[in-house]
Write a protein that holds these residues in place. Sequence first.
Motif, PDB file in Angstrom:
ATOM      1  N   MET A  37       0.862  -1.205   0.000  1.00  0.00           N
ATOM      2  CA  MET A  37       0.000   0.000   0.000  1.00  0.00           C
ATOM      3  C   MET A  37       0.891   1.245   0.000  1.00  0.00           C
ATOM      4  N   HIS A  38       0.532   2.229  -0.792  1.00  0.00           N
ATOM      5  CA  HIS A  38       1.315   3.472  -0.813  1.00  0.00           C
ATOM      6  C   HIS A  38       1.086   4.281   0.463  1.00  0.00           C
ATOM      7  N   ASP A  39       2.023   5.204   0.732  1.00  0.00           N
ATOM      8  CA  ASP A  39       1.882   6.074   1.901  1.00  0.00           C
ATOM      9  C   ASP A  39       0.582   6.865   1.817  1.00  0.00           C
ATOM     10  N   LEU A  40      -0.065   7.007   2.958  1.00  0.00           N
ATOM     11  CA  LEU A  40      -1.333   7.747   3.009  1.00  0.00           C
ATOM     12  C   LEU A  40      -1.233   8.842   4.059  1.00  0.00           C
ATOM     13  N   HIS A  41      -1.853   9.970   3.771  1.00  0.00           N
ATOM     14  CA  HIS A  41      -1.889  11.087   4.713  1.00  0.00           C
ATOM     15  C   HIS A  41      -3.363  11.406   4.966  1.00  0.00           C
ATOM     16  N   VAL A  42      -3.781  11.169   6.200  1.00  0.00           N
ATOM     17  CA  VAL A  42      -5.195  11.304   6.545  1.00  0.00           C
ATOM     18  C   VAL A  42      -5.395  12.566   7.385  1.00  0.00           C
ATOM     19  N   PHE A  43      -6.265  13.448   6.909  1.00  0.00           N
ATOM     20  CA  PHE A  43      -6.560  14.705   7.595  1.00  0.00           C
ATOM     21  C   PHE A  43      -7.964  14.649   8.204  1.00  0.00           C
ATOM     22  N   VAL A  44      -8.062  15.063   9.464  1.00  0.00           N
ATOM     23  CA  VAL A  44      -9.368  15.138  10.132  1.00  0.00           C
ATOM     24  C   VAL A  44      -9.580  16.577  10.569  1.00  0.00           C
ATOM     25  N   CYS A  45     -10.721  17.155  10.191  1.00  0.00           N
ATOM     26  CA  CYS A  45     -11.020  18.533  10.616  1.00  0.00           C
ATOM     27  C   CYS A  45     -11.411  18.531  12.089  1.00  0.00           C
ATOM     28  N   THR A  46     -10.710  19.357  12.874  1.00  0.00           N
ATOM     29  CA  THR A  46     -11.042  19.461  14.299  1.00  0.00           C
ATOM     30  C   THR A  46     -11.336  20.916  14.673  1.00  0.00           C
ATOM     31  N   THR A  47     -11.832  21.663  13.726  1.00  0.00           N
ATOM     32  CA  THR A  47     -12.204  23.061  14.006  1.00  0.00           C
ATOM     33  C   THR A  47     -13.284  23.091  15.080  1.00  0.00           C
ATOM     34  N   SER A  48     -13.056  23.909  16.102  1.00  0.00           N
ATOM     35  CA  SER A  48     -14.003  23.937  17.214  1.00  0.00           C
ATOM     36  C   SER A  48     -15.203  24.832  16.909  1.00  0.00           C
ATOM     37  N   GLY A  49     -16.259  24.647  17.692  1.00  0.00           N
ATOM     38  CA  GLY A  49     -17.489  25.414  17.484  1.00  0.00           C
ATOM     39  C   GLY A  49     -18.655  24.464  17.295  1.00  0.00           C
ATOM     40  N   ARG A  50     -19.788  24.883  17.810  1.00  0.00           N
ATOM     41  CA  ARG A  50     -20.944  23.986  17.847  1.00  0.00           C
ATOM     42  C   ARG A  50     -21.349  23.459  16.479  1.00  0.00           C
ATOM     43  N   HIS A  51     -21.272  24.320  15.456  1.00  0.00           N
ATOM     44  CA  HIS A  51     -21.705  23.892  14.130  1.00  0.00           C
ATOM     45  C   HIS A  51     -20.552  23.376  13.272  1.00  0.00           C
ATOM     46  N   HIS A  52     -19.346  23.396  13.863  1.00  0.00           N
ATOM     47  CA  HIS A  52     -18.166  22.938  13.119  1.00  0.00           C
ATOM     48  C   HIS A  52     -17.923  21.452  13.405  1.00  0.00           C
ATOM     49  N   CYS A  53     -16.910  20.910  12.729  1.00  0.00           N
ATOM     50  CA  CYS A  53     -16.623  19.477  12.905  1.00  0.00           C
ATOM     51  C   CYS A  53     -16.319  19.140  14.360  1.00  0.00           C
ATOM     52  N   GLY A  54     -15.612  20.058  15.034  1.00  0.00           N
ATOM     53  CA  GLY A  54     -15.257  19.802  16.426  1.00  0.00           C
ATOM     54  C   GLY A  54     -16.466  19.649  17.336  1.00  0.00           C
ATOM     55  N   GLY A  55     -17.531  20.332  17.005  1.00  0.00           N
ATOM     56  CA  GLY A  55     -18.757  20.249  17.793  1.00  0.00           C
ATOM     57  C   GLY A  55     -19.615  19.056  17.429  1.00  0.00           C
ATOM     58  N   GLN A  56     -19.162  18.320  16.442  1.00  0.00           N
ATOM     59  CA  GLN A  56     -19.925  17.155  15.972  1.00  0.00           C
ATOM     60  C   GLN A  56     -19.179  15.841  16.242  1.00  0.00           C
TER      61      GLN A  56
END
Lengths: 106, 106
Positions: free
Chosen positions: A1-20
């Motif tokens: 398998m080739h190298d993979l770079h996985v990004f997860v959004c962790t922006t805070s705020g109730r309606h942002h990914c962090g709030g979910q």
Amino acid sequence: MHDLHVFVCTTSGRHHCGGQGSEKVLQRLRDEVERRRLGHVRTTRMGCNQQHHQGPIMIVYPDGVWYGRLRAEDVPEIVEEHLVGGRPVERLRITPDGPWGSTALT
Amino acid sequence: MHDLHVFVCTTSGRHHCGGQGSEKVLQRLRDEVERRRLGHVRTTRMGCNQQHHQGPIMIVYPDGVWYGRLRAEDVPEIVEEHLVGGRPVERLRITPDGPWGSTALT
């Protein structure tokens, strides 16, 4: 398998990914990568891509696969099928809305 | 040119990319993308990849090209040569140190 770079959004705020629940998604991802010793997978937090209406989101590069509406329980399937097996999990994929080049505000 | 996703580390802290001028790098990148109306370029902040000893860093996907020790003044060359011309700027490239799969702590 080739190298993979996985990004997860962790922006805070109730309606942002962090709030979910994105912190739980990231933690579960890192736990699985560590436990399975997946030396070809790097994990990194990212800021807002204006996709939080379908968050929490994750992007896998260089494949260019976007996942959305993730729960921590979805992570093992992504790890097993995509990060190990090379087969993106179609039911969890999203298409980013809006023009590609729109600059995130945050 | 294919769609490009450009990540700039803006982790704060004196020894991190944020303490080495990465906000100016990101701002200059967004200014150039906006001014030149590069609809194929998305820009996103990212967290730490444990490469701040050669920061500030930027990664261009799906190309998988890493840039380091950037100053805002380097950005127009990356935009013109790589993001528009498709030719990575060799003098600014870095190779990430350490095992690929090392999980960032932040």
